[in-house]
Write a protein that holds these residues in place. Structure first.
Motif, PDB file in Angstrom:
ATOM      1  N   ARG A 121      14.246 -11.167 -13.146  1.00  0.00           N
ATOM      2  CA  ARG A 121      14.938 -12.111 -12.255  1.00  0.00           C
ATOM      3  C   ARG A 121      15.177 -11.497 -10.878  1.00  0.00           C
ATOM      4  O   ARG A 121      15.010 -12.170  -9.849  1.00  0.00           O
ATOM      5  CB  ARG A 121      16.263 -12.531 -12.891  1.00  0.00           C
ATOM      6  N   LYS A 122      15.550 -10.222 -10.844  1.00  0.00           N
ATOM      7  CA  LYS A 122      15.815  -9.567  -9.566  1.00  0.00           C
ATOM      8  C   LYS A 122      14.544  -9.403  -8.735  1.00  0.00           C
ATOM      9  O   LYS A 122      14.569  -9.527  -7.508  1.00  0.00           O
ATOM     10  CB  LYS A 122      16.466  -8.200  -9.802  1.00  0.00           C
ATOM     11  N   ARG A 123      13.442  -9.102  -9.402  1.00  0.00           N
ATOM     12  CA  ARG A 123      12.169  -8.865  -8.707  1.00  0.00           C
ATOM     13  C   ARG A 123      11.326 -10.134  -8.571  1.00  0.00           C
ATOM     14  O   ARG A 123      10.194 -10.078  -8.091  1.00  0.00           O
ATOM     15  CB  ARG A 123      11.358  -7.795  -9.452  1.00  0.00           C
ATOM     16  N   ASN A 124      11.859 -11.255  -9.040  1.00  0.00           N
ATOM     17  CA  ASN A 124      11.175 -12.544  -8.946  1.00  0.00           C
ATOM     18  C   ASN A 124       9.880 -12.574  -9.760  1.00  0.00           C
ATOM     19  O   ASN A 124       8.890 -13.213  -9.363  1.00  0.00           O
ATOM     20  CB  ASN A 124      10.882 -12.906  -7.483  1.00  0.00           C
ATOM     21  N   PHE A 125       9.893 -11.888 -10.918  1.00  0.00           N
ATOM     22  CA  PHE A 125       8.758 -11.961 -11.836  1.00  0.00           C
ATOM     23  C   PHE A 125       8.965 -13.197 -12.713  1.00  0.00           C
ATOM     24  O   PHE A 125       9.263 -13.098 -13.914  1.00  0.00           O
ATOM     25  CB  PHE A 125       8.665 -10.704 -12.700  1.00  0.00           C
ATOM     26  N   VAL A 126       8.788 -14.362 -12.124  1.00  0.00           N
ATOM     27  CA  VAL A 126       9.117 -15.612 -12.806  1.00  0.00           C
ATOM     28  C   VAL A 126       8.018 -16.637 -12.568  1.00  0.00           C
ATOM     29  O   VAL A 126       7.153 -16.460 -11.701  1.00  0.00           O
ATOM     30  CB  VAL A 126      10.459 -16.193 -12.305  1.00  0.00           C
ATOM     31  N   VAL A 127       8.059 -17.720 -13.347  1.00  0.00           N
ATOM     32  CA  VAL A 127       7.133 -18.835 -13.169  1.00  0.00           C
ATOM     33  C   VAL A 127       7.947 -20.101 -12.975  1.00  0.00           C
ATOM     34  O   VAL A 127       8.938 -20.339 -13.673  1.00  0.00           O
ATOM     35  CB  VAL A 127       6.180 -18.967 -14.384  1.00  0.00           C
ATOM     36  N   LYS A 128       7.538 -20.891 -11.989  1.00  0.00           N
ATOM     37  CA  LYS A 128       8.216 -22.150 -11.694  1.00  0.00           C
ATOM     38  C   LYS A 128       7.428 -23.306 -12.318  1.00  0.00           C
ATOM     39  O   LYS A 128       6.222 -23.195 -12.538  1.00  0.00           O
ATOM     40  CB  LYS A 128       8.323 -22.343 -10.180  1.00  0.00           C
ATOM     41  N   PRO A 129       8.082 -24.432 -12.590  1.00  0.00           N
ATOM     42  CA  PRO A 129       7.374 -25.581 -13.163  1.00  0.00           C
ATOM     43  C   PRO A 129       6.228 -26.033 -12.253  1.00  0.00           C
ATOM     44  O   PRO A 129       6.353 -26.034 -11.035  1.00  0.00           O
ATOM     45  CB  PRO A 129       8.465 -26.662 -13.238  1.00  0.00           C
ATOM     46  N   ASN A 130       5.090 -26.373 -12.871  1.00  0.00           N
ATOM     47  CA  ASN A 130       3.945 -26.904 -12.121  1.00  0.00           C
ATOM     48  C   ASN A 130       3.208 -27.918 -12.988  1.00  0.00           C
ATOM     49  O   ASN A 130       3.653 -28.234 -14.096  1.00  0.00           O
ATOM     50  CB  ASN A 130       3.013 -25.763 -11.667  1.00  0.00           C
ATOM     51  N   LYS A 131       2.079 -28.413 -12.491  1.00  0.00           N
ATOM     52  CA  LYS A 131       1.377 -29.493 -13.191  1.00  0.00           C
ATOM     53  C   LYS A 131       0.801 -29.063 -14.537  1.00  0.00           C
ATOM     54  O   LYS A 131       0.461 -29.905 -15.369  1.00  0.00           O
ATOM     55  CB  LYS A 131       0.249 -30.042 -12.315  1.00  0.00           C
ATOM     56  N   ARG A 132       0.681 -27.752 -14.777  1.00  0.00           N
ATOM     57  CA  ARG A 132       0.129 -27.270 -16.046  1.00  0.00           C
ATOM     58  C   ARG A 132       1.210 -26.839 -17.031  1.00  0.00           C
ATOM     59  O   ARG A 132       0.909 -26.468 -18.150  1.00  0.00           O
ATOM     60  CB  ARG A 132      -0.832 -26.093 -15.796  1.00  0.00           C
ATOM     61  N   VAL A 140      -3.767  -5.451 -15.786  1.00  0.00           N
ATOM     62  CA  VAL A 140      -4.537  -6.647 -15.416  1.00  0.00           C
ATOM     63  C   VAL A 140      -3.697  -7.897 -15.649  1.00  0.00           C
ATOM     64  O   VAL A 140      -3.615  -8.784 -14.791  1.00  0.00           O
ATOM     65  CB  VAL A 140      -5.847  -6.725 -16.228  1.00  0.00           C
ATOM     66  N   GLY A 141      -3.059  -7.973 -16.812  1.00  0.00           N
ATOM     67  CA  GLY A 141      -2.235  -9.132 -17.130  1.00  0.00           C
ATOM     68  C   GLY A 141      -1.028  -9.258 -16.222  1.00  0.00           C
ATOM     69  O   GLY A 141      -0.689 -10.364 -15.767  1.00  0.00           O
ATOM     70  N   PHE A 142      -0.396  -8.134 -15.918  1.00  0.00           N
ATOM     71  CA  PHE A 142       0.798  -8.146 -15.065  1.00  0.00           C
ATOM     72  C   PHE A 142       0.453  -8.617 -13.648  1.00  0.00           C
ATOM     73  O   PHE A 142       1.158  -9.444 -13.066  1.00  0.00           O
ATOM     74  CB  PHE A 142       1.408  -6.746 -15.021  1.00  0.00           C
ATOM     75  N   VAL A 143      -0.653  -8.100 -13.102  1.00  0.00           N
ATOM     76  CA  VAL A 143      -1.086  -8.509 -11.760  1.00  0.00           C
ATOM     77  C   VAL A 143      -1.446  -9.990 -11.754  1.00  0.00           C
ATOM     78  O   VAL A 143      -1.115 -10.725 -10.822  1.00  0.00           O
ATOM     79  CB  VAL A 143      -2.283  -7.660 -11.286  1.00  0.00           C
ATOM     80  N   ASP A 144      -2.117 -10.444 -12.816  1.00  0.00           N
ATOM     81  CA  ASP A 144      -2.485 -11.857 -12.897  1.00  0.00           C
ATOM     82  C   ASP A 144      -1.245 -12.747 -12.968  1.00  0.00           C
ATOM     83  O   ASP A 144      -1.232 -13.850 -12.409  1.00  0.00           O
ATOM     84  CB  ASP A 144      -3.370 -12.098 -14.120  1.00  0.00           C
ATOM     85  N   ASP A 145      -0.202 -12.283 -13.636  1.00  0.00           N
ATOM     86  CA  ASP A 145       1.050 -13.038 -13.688  1.00  0.00           C
ATOM     87  C   ASP A 145       1.687 -13.161 -12.307  1.00  0.00           C
ATOM     88  O   ASP A 145       2.330 -14.168 -11.997  1.00  0.00           O
ATOM     89  CB  ASP A 145       2.050 -12.355 -14.636  1.00  0.00           C
ATOM     90  N   LEU A 146       1.494 -12.131 -11.470  1.00  0.00           N
ATOM     91  CA  LEU A 146       2.134 -12.123 -10.148  1.00  0.00           C
ATOM     92  C   LEU A 146       1.337 -12.899  -9.101  1.00  0.00           C
ATOM     93  O   LEU A 146       1.911 -13.673  -8.328  1.00  0.00           O
ATOM     94  CB  LEU A 146       2.324 -10.678  -9.670  1.00  0.00           C
TER      95      LEU A 146
END
Length: 358
Positions: free
Chosen positions: A35-46, A93-99
């Motif tokens: 939460r502090k580093r903004n490693f989050v996902v916001k709602p989207n069409k998918r 790879v997964g972490f970078v793709d998440d960001l």
């Protein structure tokens, strides 16, 4: 010290409890940092969630899993160093793709790099076709090519199935438990410890992902790719054990590759169906959509949790099929599994079609 090692070797399933406790201890820290580093996902069409949700659950899975494996198999840790390098690469790879949502080509390059350390450097690979098409031991080049293909297929299948709450982690718990029990039964204790540890790590994530409410977290690509890496490793070892090791008759599986296909039938069949559908319609096979099996089940009126448990039940059926047909001809067992999958998919398609028309 010897007594502790002996105790661990006798009861490898304890690694599941250890990884679970470690995961519970670290999860609040992972959530706060996300939460502090903004490693989050916001709602989207998918997506279908509400609010901003941390999407780095794979980090907690990795921490609890690696610490447990280190504690329980410290004596052979030096032998695992290159395998662990592959784990670090796939996690990165997964972490970078998440960001930043990297391009498919770069993602595939990263997956291939991690596969290189597992297959080529650590020499954990598919070395035989177990008599399929009359072929047993594979030439080294063919072995590498087949192993890379299987690795990429497994890792992306599990990545693609991670679309609703609890599905990837629930299936991952089931798959790792199957391999853990098998490795335990044939006395490959270090592999059993590793698989049991994954069960405990995934269980913590499942709780937070499905029933934690405000402290919800998503697995993210860091988690699904890590899970795919470990499942691929277990599949390679599972097939290798049934090729080179003399196991008790009751545990031997001459159709081991087909049994592995049965175990992973839900994500494998879904990934191949979706890719083929996209190609037929002239769409890139890497383009995201809502045509996966879990999306269809949601359209039929089921909830996220109902879809998750239905697909887990179907997977249990397929595992039972694999055990029953463990010594059938490989082609026959795969054909039976594929035919059942086609029938189930057709039934679901008709149900969804009627639901949409109404």
């Amino acid at each position: 010290m010897l007594d502790i090692d002996k105790f661990i070797q006798n009861y490898p399933f304890l690694s599941a409890f250890v990884s679970f406790i470690i995961g519970l201890c670290f999860m609040p820290m992972v959530l706060n940092i996300a939460r502090k580093r903004n490693f989050v996902v916001k709602p989207n069409k998918r997506t279908s969630h509400e609010g901003i949700i941390p999407n780095v659950g794979g980090i907690n899975i990795f921490i609890s899993f690696l610490l447990t494996v280190f504690l329980f198999t410290f004596s052979i840790f030096s032998e695992l160093q290159f395998t662990i390098v592959g784990v670090f690469i796939i996690l990165l790879v997964g972490f970078v793709d998440d960001l930043i949502d990297i391009k498919p080509a770069w993602k595939l390059f990263g997956e291939s790099a991690s596969a290189f350390f597992l297959i080529v450097v650590s020499d954990i690979r598919m070395s035989s076709l177990h008599g399929f098409l009359g072929i047993y031991e594979l030439p080294i080049g063919a072995s590498y090519l087949l192993s890379f293909f299987v690795f990429i297929l497994i890792i992306n299948s599990l990545n693609l199935i991670d679309g609703i709450d609890g599905l990837a982690s629930g299936l991952g718990i089931l798959y790792c438990l199957f391999f853990a029990v098998y490795f335990h039964s044939v006395l490959f204790i270090n592999l059993a410890i590793s698989a049991y540890a994954m069960v405990g790590s995934l269980a913590v994530f499942f709780i937070y992902n499905v029933i934690s409410g405000k402290r919800k977290i998503f697995m993210g690509d860091s988690g699904s790719l890590l899970l795919g890496y470990m499942i691929a490793l277990y599949v390679f070892e599972f097939c290798d054990i049934n090729t080179k090791v003399i196991t008790p008759v009751s545990f031997h599986m001459s159709a081991a590759p087909a049994v592995a296909v049965c175990v992973l039938s839900v994500p494998l069949f879904d990934a191949m169906r979706v890719m083929l559908t996209r190609i037929i319609h002239g769409i890139s096979p890497f383009r995201a959509d809502k045509n996966h099996i879990h999306h269809w089940l949601l359209k039929s009126g089921l909830t996220h949790l109902q879809v998750t448990f239905l697909l887990i039940i179907i997977s249990i059926f397929y595992i039972a099929l694999g055990i029953v047909g463990r010594n059938w001809p490989i082609g026959l067992l795969v054909a039976v599994a594929f035919s059942i999958a086609c029938v189930l998919t057709y039934i679901l398609w008709r149900v969804v079609e009627r639901k949409v028309l109404k």
